[in-house]
Scaffold this motif. Structure first.
Motif, PDB file in Angstrom:
ATOM      1  N   GLU A  47       0.815  -1.217   0.000  1.00 57.83           N
ATOM      2  CA  GLU A  47       0.000   0.000   0.000  1.00 57.83           C
ATOM      3  C   GLU A  47       0.853   1.274   0.000  1.00 57.83           C
ATOM      4  OE1 GLU A  47      -3.746  -1.922   2.453  1.00 57.83           O
ATOM      5  OE2 GLU A  47      -2.248  -0.764   3.543  1.00 57.83           O
ATOM      6  N   GLN A  48       2.158   1.122   0.032  1.00 55.31           N
ATOM      7  CA  GLN A  48       3.063   2.280   0.076  1.00 55.31           C
ATOM      8  C   GLN A  48       3.544   2.605  -1.324  1.00 55.31           C
ATOM      9  OE1 GLN A  48       2.961   3.448   3.222  1.00 55.31           O
ATOM     10  NE2 GLN A  48       1.769   1.580   3.498  1.00 55.31           N
ATOM     11  N   ARG A  49       3.785   3.871  -1.564  1.00 55.98           N
ATOM     12  CA  ARG A  49       4.309   4.276  -2.873  1.00 55.98           C
ATOM     13  C   ARG A  49       5.698   3.685  -3.061  1.00 55.98           C
ATOM     14  NH1 ARG A  49       3.697  10.476  -2.383  1.00 55.98           N
ATOM     15  NH2 ARG A  49       5.644  10.305  -3.536  1.00 55.98           N
ATOM     16  N   GLU A  50       5.906   3.060  -4.213  1.00 58.73           N
ATOM     17  CA  GLU A  50       7.158   2.345  -4.485  1.00 58.73           C
ATOM     18  C   GLU A  50       8.384   3.243  -4.336  1.00 58.73           C
ATOM     19  OE1 GLU A  50       9.586  -0.726  -4.959  1.00 58.73           O
ATOM     20  OE2 GLU A  50       7.417  -0.906  -4.814  1.00 58.73           O
ATOM     21  N   GLU A  51       8.289   4.480  -4.811  1.00 58.99           N
ATOM     22  CA  GLU A  51       9.457   5.367  -4.767  1.00 58.99           C
ATOM     23  C   GLU A  51       9.860   5.760  -3.344  1.00 58.99           C
ATOM     24  OE1 GLU A  51       5.887   8.098  -5.662  1.00 58.99           O
ATOM     25  OE2 GLU A  51       6.568   6.123  -6.276  1.00 58.99           O
ATOM     26  N   CYS A  52       8.982   5.517  -2.373  1.00 57.98           N
ATOM     27  CA  CYS A  52       9.318   5.827  -0.975  1.00 57.98           C
ATOM     28  C   CYS A  52      10.145   4.720  -0.321  1.00 57.98           C
ATOM     29  CB  CYS A  52       8.044   6.058  -0.166  1.00 57.98           C
ATOM     30  SG  CYS A  52       7.152   7.524  -0.684  1.00 57.98           S
ATOM     31  N   HIS A  53      10.133   3.547  -0.920  1.00 56.17           N
ATOM     32  CA  HIS A  53      10.870   2.394  -0.380  1.00 56.17           C
ATOM     33  C   HIS A  53      10.486   2.125   1.067  1.00 56.17           C
ATOM     34  CE1 HIS A  53      13.322   2.165  -3.990  1.00 56.17           C
ATOM     35  NE2 HIS A  53      13.422   3.480  -3.916  1.00 56.17           N
ATOM     36  N   SER A  54       9.230   2.329   1.388  1.00 60.08           N
ATOM     37  CA  SER A  54       8.739   2.110   2.742  1.00 60.08           C
ATOM     38  C   SER A  54       8.331   0.647   2.900  1.00 60.08           C
ATOM     39  CB  SER A  54       7.527   3.019   2.990  1.00 60.08           C
ATOM     40  OG  SER A  54       6.985   2.780   4.258  1.00 60.08           O
ATOM     41  N   ARG A  55       8.758   0.029   3.952  1.00 57.83           N
ATOM     42  CA  ARG A  55       8.459  -1.383   4.213  1.00 57.83           C
ATOM     43  C   ARG A  55       7.955  -1.534   5.648  1.00 57.83           C
ATOM     44  NH1 ARG A  55       8.900  -1.101  -0.442  1.00 57.83           N
ATOM     45  NH2 ARG A  55      10.352  -2.095  -1.839  1.00 57.83           N
ATOM     46  N   PRO A  56       6.717  -1.069   5.919  1.00 56.68           N
ATOM     47  CA  PRO A  56       6.223  -1.116   7.294  1.00 56.68           C
ATOM     48  C   PRO A  56       6.149  -2.528   7.876  1.00 56.68           C
ATOM     49  CG  PRO A  56       4.481  -0.497   5.774  1.00 56.68           C
ATOM     50  CD  PRO A  56       5.750  -0.479   5.004  1.00 56.68           C
ATOM     51  N   GLU A  57       5.842  -3.521   7.043  1.00 58.61           N
ATOM     52  CA  GLU A  57       5.740  -4.885   7.572  1.00 58.61           C
ATOM     53  C   GLU A  57       7.085  -5.370   8.100  1.00 58.61           C
ATOM     54  OE1 GLU A  57       3.355  -7.624   5.046  1.00 58.61           O
ATOM     55  OE2 GLU A  57       2.981  -5.797   3.871  1.00 58.61           O
ATOM     56  N   GLU A  58       8.158  -5.093   7.372  1.00 54.87           N
ATOM     57  CA  GLU A  58       9.485  -5.508   7.828  1.00 54.87           C
ATOM     58  C   GLU A  58       9.888  -4.750   9.088  1.00 54.87           C
ATOM     59  OE1 GLU A  58       8.684  -5.179   4.651  1.00 54.87           O
ATOM     60  OE2 GLU A  58       9.413  -6.983   3.659  1.00 54.87           O
ATOM     61  N   MET A  59       9.543  -3.462   9.148  1.00 47.29           N
ATOM     62  CA  MET A  59       9.901  -2.667  10.308  1.00 47.29           C
ATOM     63  C   MET A  59       9.166  -3.164  11.560  1.00 47.29           C
ATOM     64  SD  MET A  59       9.908   1.464  10.785  1.00 47.29           S
ATOM     65  CE  MET A  59       8.165   1.629  10.424  1.00 47.29           C
ATOM     66  N   VAL A  60       7.869  -3.430  11.425  1.00 47.28           N
ATOM     67  CA  VAL A  60       7.104  -3.947  12.569  1.00 47.28           C
ATOM     68  C   VAL A  60       7.677  -5.293  13.020  1.00 47.28           C
ATOM     69  CG1 VAL A  60       4.853  -4.818  13.339  1.00 47.28           C
ATOM     70  CG2 VAL A  60       4.990  -2.686  12.026  1.00 47.28           C
ATOM     71  N   MET A  61       7.996  -6.162  12.068  1.00 43.21           N
ATOM     72  CA  MET A  61       8.553  -7.464  12.452  1.00 43.21           C
ATOM     73  C   MET A  61       9.935  -7.324  13.081  1.00 43.21           C
ATOM     74  SD  MET A  61       6.455  -9.860  12.358  1.00 43.21           S
ATOM     75  CE  MET A  61       7.648 -11.103  12.783  1.00 43.21           C
ATOM     76  N   GLN A  62      10.745  -6.384  12.617  1.00 49.80           N
ATOM     77  CA  GLN A  62      12.047  -6.165  13.238  1.00 49.80           C
ATOM     78  C   GLN A  62      11.872  -5.765  14.703  1.00 49.80           C
ATOM     79  OE1 GLN A  62      14.547  -3.073  11.544  1.00 49.80           O
ATOM     80  NE2 GLN A  62      16.233  -3.572  12.923  1.00 49.80           N
ATOM     81  N   VAL A  63      10.915  -4.898  14.964  1.00 49.89           N
ATOM     82  CA  VAL A  63      10.656  -4.469  16.343  1.00 49.89           C
ATOM     83  C   VAL A  63      10.084  -5.618  17.158  1.00 49.89           C
ATOM     84  CG1 VAL A  63       9.360  -2.862  17.800  1.00 49.89           C
ATOM     85  CG2 VAL A  63      10.379  -2.058  15.666  1.00 49.89           C
ATOM     86  N   ALA A  64       9.145  -6.371  16.584  1.00 46.88           N
ATOM     87  CA  ALA A  64       8.558  -7.506  17.304  1.00 46.88           C
ATOM     88  C   ALA A  64       9.628  -8.546  17.655  1.00 46.88           C
ATOM     89  CB  ALA A  64       7.448  -8.141  16.470  1.00 46.88           C
ATOM     90  N   MET A  65      10.517  -8.829  16.714  1.00 46.50           N
ATOM     91  CA  MET A  65      11.580  -9.803  16.975  1.00 46.50           C
ATOM     92  C   MET A  65      12.579  -9.266  18.010  1.00 46.50           C
ATOM     93  SD  MET A  65      10.375 -12.184  15.234  1.00 46.50           S
ATOM     94  CE  MET A  65      11.624 -13.414  15.425  1.00 46.50           C
TER      95      MET A  65
END
Length: 141
Positions: A47-65
């Motif tokens: 759902e994020q604009r490709e040019e922003c290179h935003s990866r919220p799912e990876e960031m949330v999982m990094q914090v959860a881990m």
């Protein structure tokens, strides 16, 4: 993927070049026996604009881990005002990692019958069964 992590660097988190800033935060929270609450659990990479290179799912999982490794309770919240099943399903995908979830941005339109029914379904699903069962394809709109 852009390895610079510009938004995190701007906020003061050096989370690049092999450094795990969230792991370091997890250790700090562990020393204080505190819970780490993180935002954007409803956001999806697609759902994020490709040019922003935003990866919220990876960031949330990094914090959860990181919190799991440090023995810290991980809690979450939404960042955006959303009442759709896709957003709710995304939050439920983290259910196994969550100690608690706070729903932010409640407004009068939540009381609209369709929105309220979806929200009630979402809340109920957080208190029952496995996260996988809560992610049935019929949930995605």
């Amino acid at each position: 993927d852009i390895p610079s992590h510009a938004a995190e660097l701007t906020a003061g988190y050096y989370n690049t070049n092999g450094r795990d800033a969230y792991g370091e935060l997890g250790q700090i929270f562990a020393k204080e026996d505190a819970t780490l609450d993180f935002t954007c659990l409803e956001m999806r990479n697609t759902e994020q604009r490709e040019e922003c290179h935003s990866r919220p799912e990876e960031m949330v999982m990094q914090v959860a881990m990181a919190t799991g490794s440090a023995g810290v309770e991980f809690s979450g919240e939404n960042a955006l005002l959303r009442y759709d099943r896709t957003a709710f399903a995304q939050v439920r995908s983290y259910k196994a990692h969550l100690g608690s979830f706070t729903y932010l941005r409640l407004r009068a339109d939540l009381l609209e019958p369709q929105s309220l029914a979806r929200f009630a379904e979402f809340v109920s699903s957080l208190h029952s069964g496995s996260a996988d069962a809560a992610l049935a394809p019929a949930d995605l709109e």
